[in-house]
Design a protein around this motif. Structure first.
Motif, PDB file in Angstrom:
ATOM      1  N   THR A 145       0.820  -1.216   0.000  1.00  0.00           N
ATOM      2  CA  THR A 145       0.000   0.000   0.000  1.00  0.00           C
ATOM      3  C   THR A 145       0.849   1.260   0.000  1.00  0.00           C
ATOM      4  OG1 THR A 145      -0.202   0.165   2.416  1.00  0.00           O
ATOM      5  CG2 THR A 145      -1.836  -1.190   1.255  1.00  0.00           C
ATOM      6  N   TYR A 146       2.176   1.125   0.197  1.00  0.00           N
ATOM      7  CA  TYR A 146       3.011   2.325   0.129  1.00  0.00           C
ATOM      8  C   TYR A 146       4.244   2.170  -0.754  1.00  0.00           C
ATOM      9  CZ  TYR A 146       4.935   0.041   4.399  1.00  0.00           C
ATOM     10  OH  TYR A 146       5.431  -0.849   5.325  1.00  0.00           O
ATOM     11  N   GLN A 147       4.760   0.965  -0.931  1.00  0.00           N
ATOM     12  CA  GLN A 147       5.841   0.765  -1.884  1.00  0.00           C
ATOM     13  C   GLN A 147       5.257   0.532  -3.274  1.00  0.00           C
ATOM     14  OE1 GLN A 147       8.333  -2.364  -0.298  1.00  0.00           O
ATOM     15  NE2 GLN A 147       9.096  -1.062   1.359  1.00  0.00           N
ATOM     16  N   MET A 148       6.063   0.760  -4.310  1.00  0.00           N
ATOM     17  CA  MET A 148       5.556   0.787  -5.683  1.00  0.00           C
ATOM     18  C   MET A 148       5.270  -0.596  -6.263  1.00  0.00           C
ATOM     19  SD  MET A 148       7.726   3.665  -7.727  1.00  0.00           S
ATOM     20  CE  MET A 148       6.969   3.087  -9.255  1.00  0.00           C
ATOM     21  N   ASN A 149       4.331  -0.619  -7.183  1.00  0.00           N
ATOM     22  CA  ASN A 149       4.011  -1.812  -7.956  1.00  0.00           C
ATOM     23  C   ASN A 149       5.143  -2.084  -8.949  1.00  0.00           C
ATOM     24  OD1 ASN A 149       2.997  -3.631  -9.875  1.00  0.00           O
ATOM     25  ND2 ASN A 149       0.910  -2.832  -9.713  1.00  0.00           N
ATOM     26  N   PRO A 150       5.755  -3.291  -8.916  1.00  0.00           N
ATOM     27  CA  PRO A 150       6.855  -3.587  -9.844  1.00  0.00           C
ATOM     28  C   PRO A 150       6.495  -3.449 -11.315  1.00  0.00           C
ATOM     29  CG  PRO A 150       6.817  -5.198  -8.077  1.00  0.00           C
ATOM     30  CD  PRO A 150       5.556  -4.373  -7.935  1.00  0.00           C
ATOM     31  N   GLY A 151       5.222  -3.434 -11.641  1.00  0.00           N
ATOM     32  CA  GLY A 151       4.818  -3.291 -13.035  1.00  0.00           C
ATOM     33  C   GLY A 151       4.770  -1.860 -13.529  1.00  0.00           C
ATOM     34  N   ASN A 152       5.059  -0.885 -12.656  1.00  0.00           N
ATOM     35  CA  ASN A 152       4.892   0.525 -13.024  1.00  0.00           C
ATOM     36  C   ASN A 152       6.225   1.210 -13.278  1.00  0.00           C
ATOM     37  OD1 ASN A 152       2.227   0.056 -12.621  1.00  0.00           O
ATOM     38  ND2 ASN A 152       1.975   1.440 -10.893  1.00  0.00           N
ATOM     39  N   SER A 153       6.247   2.021 -14.317  1.00  0.00           N
ATOM     40  CA  SER A 153       7.430   2.788 -14.689  1.00  0.00           C
ATOM     41  C   SER A 153       7.135   4.287 -14.704  1.00  0.00           C
ATOM     42  CB  SER A 153       7.917   2.339 -16.074  1.00  0.00           C
ATOM     43  OG  SER A 153       8.992   3.098 -16.525  1.00  0.00           O
ATOM     44  N   ASP A 154       6.058   4.712 -15.338  1.00  0.00           N
ATOM     45  CA  ASP A 154       5.701   6.130 -15.384  1.00  0.00           C
ATOM     46  C   ASP A 154       5.498   6.692 -13.983  1.00  0.00           C
ATOM     47  OD1 ASP A 154       5.792   6.033 -18.140  1.00  0.00           O
ATOM     48  OD2 ASP A 154       3.617   5.904 -18.391  1.00  0.00           O
ATOM     49  N   GLU A 155       4.942   5.872 -13.098  1.00  0.00           N
ATOM     50  CA  GLU A 155       4.710   6.319 -11.725  1.00  0.00           C
ATOM     51  C   GLU A 155       6.020   6.724 -11.057  1.00  0.00           C
ATOM     52  OE1 GLU A 155       2.766   4.774  -7.493  1.00  0.00           O
ATOM     53  OE2 GLU A 155       3.154   3.338  -9.107  1.00  0.00           O
ATOM     54  N   ALA A 156       7.095   5.996 -11.362  1.00  0.00           N
ATOM     55  CA  ALA A 156       8.392   6.326 -10.775  1.00  0.00           C
ATOM     56  C   ALA A 156       8.806   7.749 -11.129  1.00  0.00           C
ATOM     57  CB  ALA A 156       9.457   5.335 -11.246  1.00  0.00           C
ATOM     58  N   LEU A 157       8.560   8.156 -12.353  1.00  0.00           N
ATOM     59  CA  LEU A 157       8.926   9.507 -12.775  1.00  0.00           C
ATOM     60  C   LEU A 157       8.082  10.550 -12.060  1.00  0.00           C
ATOM     61  CD1 LEU A 157       9.546   9.141 -16.609  1.00  0.00           C
ATOM     62  CD2 LEU A 157      11.081   8.682 -14.691  1.00  0.00           C
ATOM     63  N   ARG A 158       6.809  10.243 -11.825  1.00  0.00           N
ATOM     64  CA  ARG A 158       5.969  11.187 -11.076  1.00  0.00           C
ATOM     65  C   ARG A 158       6.484  11.348  -9.649  1.00  0.00           C
ATOM     66  NH1 ARG A 158       1.848   8.145 -13.681  1.00  0.00           N
ATOM     67  NH2 ARG A 158       1.133   7.188 -11.725  1.00  0.00           N
ATOM     68  N   LEU A 159       6.896  10.245  -9.040  1.00  0.00           N
ATOM     69  CA  LEU A 159       7.391  10.298  -7.672  1.00  0.00           C
ATOM     70  C   LEU A 159       8.734  11.030  -7.585  1.00  0.00           C
ATOM     71  CD1 LEU A 159       6.514   6.666  -6.515  1.00  0.00           C
ATOM     72  CD2 LEU A 159       5.322   8.781  -5.934  1.00  0.00           C
ATOM     73  N   ILE A 160       9.593  10.790  -8.557  1.00  0.00           N
ATOM     74  CA  ILE A 160      10.876  11.500  -8.597  1.00  0.00           C
ATOM     75  C   ILE A 160      10.639  13.006  -8.709  1.00  0.00           C
ATOM     76  CG2 ILE A 160      12.958  11.902  -9.959  1.00  0.00           C
ATOM     77  CD1 ILE A 160      13.142   9.219  -8.639  1.00  0.00           C
ATOM     78  N   GLU A 161       9.773  13.405  -9.626  1.00  0.00           N
ATOM     79  CA  GLU A 161       9.507  14.829  -9.810  1.00  0.00           C
ATOM     80  C   GLU A 161       8.939  15.448  -8.546  1.00  0.00           C
ATOM     81  OE1 GLU A 161       7.129  17.948 -12.752  1.00  0.00           O
ATOM     82  OE2 GLU A 161       7.101  15.795 -13.185  1.00  0.00           O
ATOM     83  N   ARG A 162       8.018  14.743  -7.901  1.00  0.00           N
ATOM     84  CA  ARG A 162       7.444  15.262  -6.658  1.00  0.00           C
ATOM     85  C   ARG A 162       8.519  15.491  -5.600  1.00  0.00           C
ATOM     86  NH1 ARG A 162       4.489  11.060  -2.925  1.00  0.00           N
ATOM     87  NH2 ARG A 162       6.696  10.461  -2.814  1.00  0.00           N
ATOM     88  N   ASP A 163       9.388  14.493  -5.391  1.00  0.00           N
ATOM     89  CA  ASP A 163      10.416  14.614  -4.352  1.00  0.00           C
ATOM     90  C   ASP A 163      11.409  15.723  -4.664  1.00  0.00           C
ATOM     91  OD1 ASP A 163       9.141  12.585  -3.066  1.00  0.00           O
ATOM     92  OD2 ASP A 163      10.792  11.141  -3.165  1.00  0.00           O
ATOM     93  N   LEU A 164      11.744  15.895  -5.927  1.00  0.00           N
ATOM     94  CA  LEU A 164      12.640  16.991  -6.298  1.00  0.00           C
ATOM     95  C   LEU A 164      11.987  18.338  -6.032  1.00  0.00           C
ATOM     96  CD1 LEU A 164      14.089  15.564  -9.635  1.00  0.00           C
ATOM     97  CD2 LEU A 164      15.330  15.835  -7.468  1.00  0.00           C
ATOM     98  N   ARG A 165      10.721  18.464  -6.351  1.00  0.00           N
ATOM     99  CA  ARG A 165      10.011  19.719  -6.093  1.00  0.00           C
ATOM    100  C   ARG A 165       9.903  20.006  -4.599  1.00  0.00           C
ATOM    101  NH1 ARG A 165       7.602  22.071 -10.433  1.00  0.00           N
ATOM    102  NH2 ARG A 165       7.383  20.819 -12.346  1.00  0.00           N
TER     103      ARG A 165
END
Length: 333
Positions: free
Chosen positions: A228-248
């Protein structure tokens, strides 16, 4: 980039592979000791080096031995060491209050390392799982992991670790909004120079098993999962959204975890954001290479070096790896 080349036989790609000198001249990526962060496990006691069965060659160390390890790392040229606490079930609670105690084992280790080996950077882990009776990274109420209440606790952890002298904070919890909350609190408390290396794309992976043994979380988690809090191994685009959020929100550096199964994510992160990008060669990756090597099924040294070079090829600026001292010695030869 579209390569331009003459047709065969004017172009023969084997020409640049013909000798060691030519291979060196045309190699595109190289591994350096400066790319390494060494994760170590600290526990209570004195003079303790306790083997971890699922991670051959890795030990839980008492503070005095962690200081010795930090000196070894610095002498080898390794720029950073990352401290993870082992906490027995008897010290774990529902409120996780030990997590932000100034005198917990992590904070004592930070102070001891910085006093004895000031030149090495000390990285920490920020998550509640080493202190939580439930084994989760956040507070658990009625079977649900609470986000906002957990973030408040993580901020207290971050401040305690910064006060202890940590150079790099590693939030590994994957709660929403924690980077912004930590950054604001650090700025307000006068810790403007403390760096955040965020576990921004941390997947709900099967490769964490030996680590959970190492920090004592396996028994506490008791067959549960962190989906419920770590990422789904099948997702890639979500990783980019999370990276952008943390950088912001104020992250200085970002991490992908695990490493080798997610090299495509490392590449996408580096290409899209151009920020300092790291990967964690996690316990399961280490155990597979070490186990196969110990059984004579692969050449362990070559597999270790090849695996780490792959991170560099994928765009990583550095790697957390339990192989760090061994690699550093090989690179120095």
């Amino acid at each position: 980039m579209r390569p331009i080349q003459a047709p065969y036989p004017q172009t023969r790609h084997r020409r640049t592979r013909a000798t060691p000198a030519l291979r060196d001249l045309t190699q595109e990526n190289r591994l350096s000791v400066k790319d390494l962060i060494w994760p170590v496990f600290v526990r209570e006691g004195e003079g303790v080096e306790e083997p971890i069965a699922s991670m051959p060659g890795v030990n839980r160390l008492s503070v005095d031995r962690v200081v010795k390890a930090a000196r070894e790392a610095a002498d080898l040229g390794i720029p950073a060491i990352c401290v993870f606490p082992y906490t027995g079930m008897e010290a774990r609670t529902e409120d996780c209050a030990l997590a932000w105690s100034a005198d917990n084992i992590s904070n004592r280790a930070i102070r001891a390392i910085k006093a004895a080996v000031p030149e090495i950077a000390v990285m920490t882990d920020i998550a509640l799982d080493p202190y939580n009776i439930n084994g989760h990274d956040g507070f658990v109420v009625d079977g649900k992991i609470l986000n906002d209440e957990t973030v408040e606790a993580l901020v207290k952890m971050a401040l305690a670790q910064a006060e202890a002298g940590a150079d790099i904070l590693g939030p590994s919890d994957m709660m929403d909004g924690r980077i912004g909350a930590m950054r604001s609190a650090l700025e307000a408390a006068g810790h403007q120079g403390v760096t955040i290396l965020s576990y921004s794309a941390k997947y709900a992976s099967a490769f964490y098993g030996p680590f959970r043994d190492a920090v004592g979380a396996a028994a506490a988690l008791a067959g549960g999962d962190k989906k419920t809090y770590q990422m789904n191994p099948g997702n890639s685009d979500e990783a980019l959204r999370l990276i952008e959020r943390d950088l912001r929100e104020g992250a200085d550096m970002v991490m992908v975890k695990p490493g080798m199964p997610y090299l495509d994510i490392c590449r996408r992160v580096k290409d899209n954001f151009g920020v300092p990008t790291y990967a964690y060669q996690v316990s399961g990756e280490y155990a597979m290479i070490r186990g196969a090597s110990d059984n004579g099924w692969i050449d362990g040294e070559k597999a270790m070096l090849e695996s780490l070079l792959a991170f560099k090829r994928a765009g990583c600026d550095g790697v957390l790896t339990y192989f760090a001292p061994q690699v550093a010695r090989l690179l120095a030869d």
